[in-house]
Design a protein around this motif. Structure first.
Motif, PDB file in Angstrom:
ATOM      1  N   MET A   1       0.834  -1.194   0.000  1.00  0.00           N
ATOM      2  CA  MET A   1       0.000   0.000   0.000  1.00  0.00           C
ATOM      3  C   MET A   1       0.875   1.252   0.000  1.00  0.00           C
ATOM      4  O   MET A   1       1.943   1.269   0.619  1.00  0.00           O
ATOM      5  N   THR A   2       0.410   2.292  -0.647  1.00  0.00           N
ATOM      6  CA  THR A   2       1.207   3.506  -0.779  1.00  0.00           C
ATOM      7  C   THR A   2       0.695   4.620   0.125  1.00  0.00           C
ATOM      8  O   THR A   2      -0.437   4.595   0.616  1.00  0.00           O
ATOM      9  N   ALA A   3       1.562   5.614   0.304  1.00  0.00           N
ATOM     10  CA  ALA A   3       1.152   6.790   1.064  1.00  0.00           C
ATOM     11  C   ALA A   3       0.005   7.510   0.365  1.00  0.00           C
ATOM     12  O   ALA A   3      -0.853   8.104   1.033  1.00  0.00           O
ATOM     13  N   ARG A   4      -0.031   7.449  -0.946  1.00  0.00           N
ATOM     14  CA  ARG A   4      -1.132   8.101  -1.674  1.00  0.00           C
ATOM     15  C   ARG A   4      -2.471   7.497  -1.270  1.00  0.00           C
ATOM     16  O   ARG A   4      -3.448   8.213  -1.027  1.00  0.00           O
ATOM     17  N   THR A   5      -2.510   6.163  -1.179  1.00  0.00           N
ATOM     18  CA  THR A   5      -3.734   5.484  -0.752  1.00  0.00           C
ATOM     19  C   THR A   5      -4.107   5.899   0.665  1.00  0.00           C
ATOM     20  O   THR A   5      -5.272   6.209   0.961  1.00  0.00           O
ATOM     21  N   PHE A   6      -3.119   5.920   1.554  1.00  0.00           N
ATOM     22  CA  PHE A   6      -3.369   6.271   2.949  1.00  0.00           C
ATOM     23  C   PHE A   6      -3.789   7.732   3.080  1.00  0.00           C
ATOM     24  O   PHE A   6      -4.730   8.062   3.823  1.00  0.00           O
ATOM     25  N   ARG A   7      -3.136   8.613   2.345  1.00  0.00           N
ATOM     26  CA  ARG A   7      -3.477  10.049   2.401  1.00  0.00           C
ATOM     27  C   ARG A   7      -4.923  10.263   1.946  1.00  0.00           C
ATOM     28  O   ARG A   7      -5.657  11.055   2.548  1.00  0.00           O
ATOM     29  N   ALA A   8      -5.327   9.552   0.904  1.00  0.00           N
ATOM     30  CA  ALA A   8      -6.688   9.714   0.378  1.00  0.00           C
ATOM     31  C   ALA A   8      -7.747   9.331   1.406  1.00  0.00           C
ATOM     32  O   ALA A   8      -8.865   9.861   1.376  1.00  0.00           O
ATOM     33  N   MET A   9      -7.413   8.424   2.320  1.00  0.00           N
ATOM     34  CA  MET A   9      -8.360   8.014   3.353  1.00  0.00           C
ATOM     35  C   MET A   9      -8.713   9.157   4.302  1.00  0.00           C
ATOM     36  O   MET A   9      -9.741   9.124   4.973  1.00  0.00           O
ATOM     37  N   HIS A  10      -7.841  10.171   4.382  1.00  0.00           N
ATOM     38  CA  HIS A  10      -8.056  11.291   5.285  1.00  0.00           C
ATOM     39  C   HIS A  10      -8.914  12.398   4.675  1.00  0.00           C
ATOM     40  O   HIS A  10      -9.397  13.272   5.394  1.00  0.00           O
ATOM     41  N   LEU A  11      -9.073  12.377   3.377  1.00  0.00           N
ATOM     42  CA  LEU A  11      -9.631  13.530   2.673  1.00  0.00           C
ATOM     43  C   LEU A  11     -11.127  13.367   2.392  1.00  0.00           C
ATOM     44  O   LEU A  11     -11.604  12.267   2.108  1.00  0.00           O
ATOM     45  N   GLY A  12     -11.838  14.486   2.445  1.00  0.00           N
ATOM     46  CA  GLY A  12     -13.248  14.495   2.088  1.00  0.00           C
ATOM     47  C   GLY A  12     -14.158  13.748   3.045  1.00  0.00           C
ATOM     48  O   GLY A  12     -15.269  13.349   2.669  1.00  0.00           O
ATOM     49  N   ARG A  13     -13.737  13.565   4.268  1.00  0.00           N
ATOM     50  CA  ARG A  13     -14.558  12.816   5.222  1.00  0.00           C
ATOM     51  C   ARG A  13     -15.611  13.726   5.850  1.00  0.00           C
ATOM     52  O   ARG A  13     -15.313  14.827   6.310  1.00  0.00           O
ATOM     53  N   ALA A  14     -16.817  13.248   5.888  1.00  0.00           N
ATOM     54  CA  ALA A  14     -17.914  14.010   6.491  1.00  0.00           C
ATOM     55  C   ALA A  14     -17.829  13.935   8.011  1.00  0.00           C
ATOM     56  O   ALA A  14     -17.286  12.973   8.569  1.00  0.00           O
ATOM     57  N   VAL A  15     -18.364  14.955   8.687  1.00  0.00           N
ATOM     58  CA  VAL A  15     -18.468  14.910  10.138  1.00  0.00           C
ATOM     59  C   VAL A  15     -19.285  13.678  10.534  1.00  0.00           C
ATOM     60  O   VAL A  15     -20.328  13.397   9.954  1.00  0.00           O
ATOM     61  N   GLY A  16     -18.780  12.912  11.474  1.00  0.00           N
ATOM     62  CA  GLY A  16     -19.438  11.682  11.883  1.00  0.00           C
ATOM     63  C   GLY A  16     -18.922  10.455  11.185  1.00  0.00           C
ATOM     64  O   GLY A  16     -19.353   9.337  11.500  1.00  0.00           O
ATOM     65  N   ASP A  17     -17.980  10.634  10.251  1.00  0.00           N
ATOM     66  CA  ASP A  17     -17.407   9.497   9.514  1.00  0.00           C
ATOM     67  C   ASP A  17     -15.878   9.565   9.572  1.00  0.00           C
ATOM     68  O   ASP A  17     -15.217   9.750   8.554  1.00  0.00           O
ATOM     69  N   PRO A  18     -15.286   9.409  10.759  1.00  0.00           N
ATOM     70  CA  PRO A  18     -13.835   9.516  10.874  1.00  0.00           C
ATOM     71  C   PRO A  18     -13.119   8.261  10.375  1.00  0.00           C
ATOM     72  O   PRO A  18     -13.721   7.181  10.285  1.00  0.00           O
ATOM     73  N   LEU A  19     -11.850   8.420  10.081  1.00  0.00           N
ATOM     74  CA  LEU A  19     -10.979   7.292   9.772  1.00  0.00           C
ATOM     75  C   LEU A  19     -10.520   6.710  11.109  1.00  0.00           C
ATOM     76  O   LEU A  19      -9.832   7.379  11.879  1.00  0.00           O
ATOM     77  N   VAL A  20     -10.916   5.486  11.408  1.00  0.00           N
ATOM     78  CA  VAL A  20     -10.592   4.847  12.689  1.00  0.00           C
ATOM     79  C   VAL A  20      -9.432   3.883  12.475  1.00  0.00           C
ATOM     80  O   VAL A  20      -9.530   2.951  11.672  1.00  0.00           O
TER      81      VAL A  20
ATOM     82  N   TRP B   1     -18.193  15.139  17.430  1.00  0.00           N
ATOM     83  CA  TRP B   1     -17.580  16.456  17.545  1.00  0.00           C
ATOM     84  C   TRP B   1     -16.760  16.834  16.318  1.00  0.00           C
ATOM     85  O   TRP B   1     -16.302  17.972  16.207  1.00  0.00           O
ATOM     86  N   GLY B   2     -16.532  15.890  15.400  1.00  0.00           N
ATOM     87  CA  GLY B   2     -15.910  16.254  14.134  1.00  0.00           C
ATOM     88  C   GLY B   2     -14.473  15.818  13.918  1.00  0.00           C
ATOM     89  O   GLY B   2     -13.785  16.375  13.055  1.00  0.00           O
ATOM     90  N   ALA B   3     -13.990  14.812  14.663  1.00  0.00           N
ATOM     91  CA  ALA B   3     -12.638  14.296  14.410  1.00  0.00           C
ATOM     92  C   ALA B   3     -12.566  13.691  13.009  1.00  0.00           C
ATOM     93  O   ALA B   3     -13.494  13.011  12.569  1.00  0.00           O
ATOM     94  N   THR B   4     -11.462  13.945  12.322  1.00  0.00           N
ATOM     95  CA  THR B   4     -11.251  13.360  10.997  1.00  0.00           C
ATOM     96  C   THR B   4     -10.682  11.959  11.106  1.00  0.00           C
ATOM     97  O   THR B   4     -10.999  11.067  10.318  1.00  0.00           O
ATOM     98  N   ARG B   5      -9.815  11.776  12.085  1.00  0.00           N
ATOM     99  CA  ARG B   5      -9.071  10.525  12.251  1.00  0.00           C
ATOM    100  C   ARG B   5      -9.021  10.221  13.747  1.00  0.00           C
ATOM    101  O   ARG B   5      -8.824  11.120  14.562  1.00  0.00           O
ATOM    102  N   ILE B   6      -9.227   8.946  14.098  1.00  0.00           N
ATOM    103  CA  ILE B   6      -9.219   8.545  15.500  1.00  0.00           C
ATOM    104  C   ILE B   6      -8.228   7.417  15.700  1.00  0.00           C
ATOM    105  O   ILE B   6      -8.269   6.399  14.993  1.00  0.00           O
TER     106      ILE B   6
END
Length: 238
Positions: free
Chosen positions: A1-20, A210-215
């Protein structure tokens, strides 16, 4: 897996849908989390330290990077690694060791041993050097220790986060920030925000609300596992 794939997981996430991101401490725990369906993992340095018999912050760099490599080899999902303050390595050495181990992301702290905050501009300059060495090959999660080692001033946390994102950090991590401050932090910070969940902190559901992007969880999962083993050992002797 690449950093590009991982970086994309952080982007465009709605409030209530964090990357866990669960926190594995060895290959077996990493496999368990990956097989449970989590899309990526975030290794906690404290969890690895405990598994290797060290106090938090005392793991020799060679042993930490070897542990990271074992975890990466065990799974097919992206793996980020907490490498504390960089172990005194130059930015080039640090990036080289992370990439050699197979990590696609890293946590970098802005305090000394979690007790004394670093000068924010100097730390931002160092992060910029790490970014220059890594290019797009690492997702940098810049820890903001205002609530751990500072006075807990949200304005300080925002100011530090802005410097670090300007220096090239992909995500900022105001560790131990009260969840009710997340809206205020979000107003002042552009980009993803990492928060920590666990038995002694907020829940995933609360942080999501509360709006965390990543947990992430720090060493909480490793400590939970040890607690379960301790209980089992006691029952077997009963």
């Amino acid at each position: 897996m690449t950093a590009r794939t991982f970086r994309a997981m952080h982007l465009g996430r709605a409030v209530g849908d964090p990357l866990v991101l669960p926190g594995p401490w060895d290959a077996a725990s990493a496999r368990a989390f990956a097989e449970a369906g989590y899309p990526a993992l975030a290794i906690p340095s404290a969890g690895v330290a405990a598994s290797l018999g060290y106090e938090d912050g005392a793991t020799p760099p060679d042993e930490m990077f070897a542990a990271v490599a074992r975890i990466v080899r065990a799974v097919s999902v992206p793996v980020s690694a907490d490498v504390e303050g960089g172990y005194g390595l130059t930015p080039g050495e640090l990036v080289g060791r992370l990439l050699e181990a197979g990590a696609v992301g890293c946590n970098l702290e802005d305090s000394e041993a979690g007790t004394t905050l670093k000068d924010p501009q100097r730390h931002a300059d160092w992060l910029a050097e790490v970014r220059a060495e890594a290019g797009d090959a690492l997702v940098i999660n810049a820890r903001v220790d205002t609530f751990l080692a500072g006075a807990g001033d949200p304005a300080d946390a925002v100011a530090r986060a802005r410097l670090y994102t300007a220096a090239g950090a992909d995500c900022v991590y105001p560790i131990l920030a009260p969840p009710e401050l997340l809206p205020e932090l979000r107003d002042g910070i552009t980009g993803p925000i990492n928060m920590v969940a666990g038995a002694d902190s907020a829940s995933v559901a609360e942080l999501a609300r509360w709006g965390a992007t990543r947990i992430t969880f720090g060493p909480a999962m490793q400590r939970y596992a040890i607690g379960a083993i301790t209980d089992l050992a006691a029952r077997l002797r009963a």
